[in-house]
Motif scaffolding. Structure first.
Motif, PDB file in Angstrom:
ATOM      1  N   GLU A  77      41.370  27.010  34.659  1.00  0.00           N
ATOM      2  CA  GLU A  77      42.729  27.522  34.418  1.00  0.00           C
ATOM      3  C   GLU A  77      42.855  28.937  34.962  1.00  0.00           C
ATOM      4  N   GLN A  78      41.800  29.720  34.775  1.00  0.00           N
ATOM      5  CA  GLN A  78      41.718  31.073  35.315  1.00  0.00           C
ATOM      6  C   GLN A  78      40.353  31.228  35.955  1.00  0.00           C
ATOM      7  N   ALA A  79      40.277  31.917  37.062  1.00  0.00           N
ATOM      8  CA  ALA A  79      38.989  32.195  37.690  1.00  0.00           C
ATOM      9  C   ALA A  79      39.122  33.465  38.521  1.00  0.00           C
ATOM     10  N   GLU A  80      38.048  34.228  38.519  1.00  0.00           N
ATOM     11  CA  GLU A  80      38.057  35.487  39.258  1.00  0.00           C
ATOM     12  C   GLU A  80      36.640  35.776  39.743  1.00  0.00           C
ATOM     13  N   MET A  81      36.492  35.994  41.027  1.00  0.00           N
ATOM     14  CA  MET A  81      35.188  36.329  41.598  1.00  0.00           C
ATOM     15  C   MET A  81      34.728  37.680  41.054  1.00  0.00           C
ATOM     16  N   GLY A  82      33.446  37.784  40.782  1.00  0.00           N
ATOM     17  CA  GLY A  82      32.884  39.021  40.259  1.00  0.00           C
ATOM     18  C   GLY A  82      33.160  40.220  41.143  1.00  0.00           C
ATOM     19  N   GLU A  83      33.103  40.015  42.458  1.00  0.00           N
ATOM     20  CA  GLU A  83      33.312  41.125  43.399  1.00  0.00           C
ATOM     21  C   GLU A  83      34.762  41.595  43.440  1.00  0.00           C
ATOM     22  N   GLU A  84      35.686  40.798  42.914  1.00  0.00           N
ATOM     23  CA  GLU A  84      37.107  41.159  42.919  1.00  0.00           C
ATOM     24  C   GLU A  84      37.557  41.846  41.631  1.00  0.00           C
ATOM     25  N   ILE A  85      36.681  41.898  40.649  1.00  0.00           N
ATOM     26  CA  ILE A  85      37.058  42.401  39.326  1.00  0.00           C
ATOM     27  C   ILE A  85      37.123  43.918  39.316  1.00  0.00           C
ATOM     28  N   ASP A  86      38.212  44.434  38.783  1.00  0.00           N
ATOM     29  CA  ASP A  86      38.377  45.867  38.556  1.00  0.00           C
ATOM     30  C   ASP A  86      37.646  46.181  37.253  1.00  0.00           C
ATOM     31  N   VAL A  87      36.455  46.763  37.363  1.00  0.00           N
ATOM     32  CA  VAL A  87      35.595  46.991  36.201  1.00  0.00           C
ATOM     33  C   VAL A  87      36.268  47.893  35.170  1.00  0.00           C
ATOM     34  N   GLN A  88      36.943  48.934  35.612  1.00  0.00           N
ATOM     35  CA  GLN A  88      37.614  49.842  34.675  1.00  0.00           C
ATOM     36  C   GLN A  88      38.681  49.087  33.883  1.00  0.00           C
ATOM     37  N   HIS A  89      39.451  48.258  34.561  1.00  0.00           N
ATOM     38  CA  HIS A  89      40.488  47.468  33.891  1.00  0.00           C
ATOM     39  C   HIS A  89      39.854  46.465  32.922  1.00  0.00           C
ATOM     40  N   ALA A  90      38.749  45.846  33.328  1.00  0.00           N
ATOM     41  CA  ALA A  90      38.059  44.879  32.468  1.00  0.00           C
ATOM     42  C   ALA A  90      37.494  45.560  31.223  1.00  0.00           C
ATOM     43  N   ARG A  91      36.952  46.761  31.382  1.00  0.00           N
ATOM     44  CA  ARG A  91      36.445  47.505  30.218  1.00  0.00           C
ATOM     45  C   ARG A  91      37.581  47.844  29.256  1.00  0.00           C
ATOM     46  N   ALA A 104      40.359  46.166  28.923  1.00  0.00           N
ATOM     47  CA  ALA A 104      40.768  44.908  28.293  1.00  0.00           C
ATOM     48  C   ALA A 104      39.828  44.537  27.158  1.00  0.00           C
ATOM     49  N   LEU A 105      38.538  44.803  27.327  1.00  0.00           N
ATOM     50  CA  LEU A 105      37.570  44.528  26.264  1.00  0.00           C
ATOM     51  C   LEU A 105      37.819  45.439  25.068  1.00  0.00           C
ATOM     52  N   GLU A 106      38.025  46.721  25.335  1.00  0.00           N
ATOM     53  CA  GLU A 106      38.319  47.657  24.236  1.00  0.00           C
ATOM     54  C   GLU A 106      39.574  47.235  23.486  1.00  0.00           C
ATOM     55  N   ASP A 107      40.616  46.859  24.219  1.00  0.00           N
ATOM     56  CA  ASP A 107      41.864  46.431  23.589  1.00  0.00           C
ATOM     57  C   ASP A 107      41.655  45.160  22.757  1.00  0.00           C
ATOM     58  N   ALA A 108      40.892  44.225  23.283  1.00  0.00           N
ATOM     59  CA  ALA A 108      40.643  42.972  22.567  1.00  0.00           C
ATOM     60  C   ALA A 108      39.846  43.224  21.291  1.00  0.00           C
ATOM     61  N   MET A 109      38.875  44.115  21.362  1.00  0.00           N
ATOM     62  CA  MET A 109      38.058  44.417  20.193  1.00  0.00           C
ATOM     63  C   MET A 109      38.865  45.181  19.145  1.00  0.00           C
ATOM     64  N   ALA A 110      39.773  46.028  19.588  1.00  0.00           N
ATOM     65  CA  ALA A 110      40.609  46.801  18.665  1.00  0.00           C
ATOM     66  C   ALA A 110      41.656  45.914  17.994  1.00  0.00           C
ATOM     67  N   GLY A 111      42.059  44.850  18.686  1.00  0.00           N
ATOM     68  CA  GLY A 111      43.078  43.940  18.157  1.00  0.00           C
ATOM     69  C   GLY A 111      42.625  43.230  16.895  1.00  0.00           C
ATOM     70  N   GLY A 112      41.346  42.852  16.849  1.00  0.00           N
ATOM     71  CA  GLY A 112      40.792  42.243  15.653  1.00  0.00           C
ATOM     72  C   GLY A 112      41.452  40.954  15.203  1.00  0.00           C
ATOM     73  N   GLY A 113      42.128  40.259  16.083  1.00  0.00           N
ATOM     74  CA  GLY A 113      42.795  39.020  15.709  1.00  0.00           C
ATOM     75  C   GLY A 113      41.813  37.875  15.534  1.00  0.00           C
ATOM     76  N   GLU A 114      42.323  36.754  15.079  1.00  0.00           N
ATOM     77  CA  GLU A 114      41.485  35.572  14.877  1.00  0.00           C
ATOM     78  C   GLU A 114      41.105  34.903  16.187  1.00  0.00           C
ATOM     79  N   ASP A 115      41.916  35.075  17.229  1.00  0.00           N
ATOM     80  CA  ASP A 115      41.646  34.456  18.518  1.00  0.00           C
ATOM     81  C   ASP A 115      40.644  35.320  19.285  1.00  0.00           C
ATOM     82  N   ALA A 116      39.447  34.782  19.498  1.00  0.00           N
ATOM     83  CA  ALA A 116      38.385  35.515  20.191  1.00  0.00           C
ATOM     84  C   ALA A 116      38.473  35.360  21.711  1.00  0.00           C
ATOM     85  N   THR A 117      39.428  34.581  22.211  1.00  0.00           N
ATOM     86  CA  THR A 117      39.516  34.298  23.642  1.00  0.00           C
ATOM     87  C   THR A 117      39.674  35.560  24.489  1.00  0.00           C
TER      88      THR A 117
END
Length: 128
Positions: A83-97, A99-112
Motif C-alpha cells: 500500500e505504501q513503499a519507500e526506498m531507503g535511499e529516498e527517505i528524508d531522515v530528518q523528516h522520518a525522525r 514523524a517518529l517523535e510525533d507518533a511517540m508523543a501522540g500516545g494513541g492506541e494505533d501503533a501504525t
C-alpha cells in the motif's frame, strides 16, 4: 546460478524490479527469507516493516519501508505489493525522525504511525 525475479510495487509506482539472490520480508506470520527454488507462498506484509533485496548482479543491498500489502512467491518470482513503499535511499531522515517523535508523543492506541516511522528509519540505515 539461479535467481529470483522480483517486483516491489505500490499504487503510485514501481519501487524496484530486477533479478535477486535473496529477498527478506516481514509478514504478519513472521520473517520470510526467500531463495531461488522456494515453495510457493502468499503472505500479508507487516505494516511498517522493511523488505531487503540482495540484487543478483552483486549491487548494493536494497532496503525499502513497506506499509500493508501482500507478498507472493511462485516459480522463482517474488511479487511485493505494498500500500505504501519507500526506498531507503529516498527517505528524508530528518523528516522520518520528526514523524517518529510525533507518533511517540501522540500516545494513541494505533501503533501504525510509530511502526511506519521506525521502518522508514531502518530502511534508511538508521537503527532505532
Amino acid at each position: 546460478m539461479a535467481t529470483l525475479k522480483v517486483g516491489l510495487v505500490s499504487p503510485e509506482r514501481e519501487i524496484w524490479s530486477g533479478e535477486a539472490k535473496t529477498v527478506v520480508a516481514q509478514t504478519i506470520e513472521g520473517s520470510l527469507g526467500i531463495l531461488p527454488g522456494h515453495a510457493p507462498v502468499l503472505g500479508v506484509l507487516l505494516d511498517g516493516s522493511v523488505v531487503t533485496i540482495e540484487p543478483a548482479d552483486g549491487g548494493e543491498r536494497v532496503s525499502a519501508m513497506v506499509g500493508s500489502g501482500f507478498f507472493s512467491v511462485a516459480g522463482d518470482e517474488v511479487a511485493i505489493l505494498a500500500e505504501q513503499a519507500e526506498m531507503g535511499e529516498e527517505i528524508d531522515v530528518q523528516h522520518a525522525r520528526q514523524a517518529l517523535e510525533d507518533a511517540m508523543a501522540g500516545g494513541g492506541e494505533d501503533a501504525t504511525p510509530e511502526r511506519r516511522a521506525r521502518a522508514r528509519l531502518r530502511a534508511a540505515g538508521i537503527e532505532v
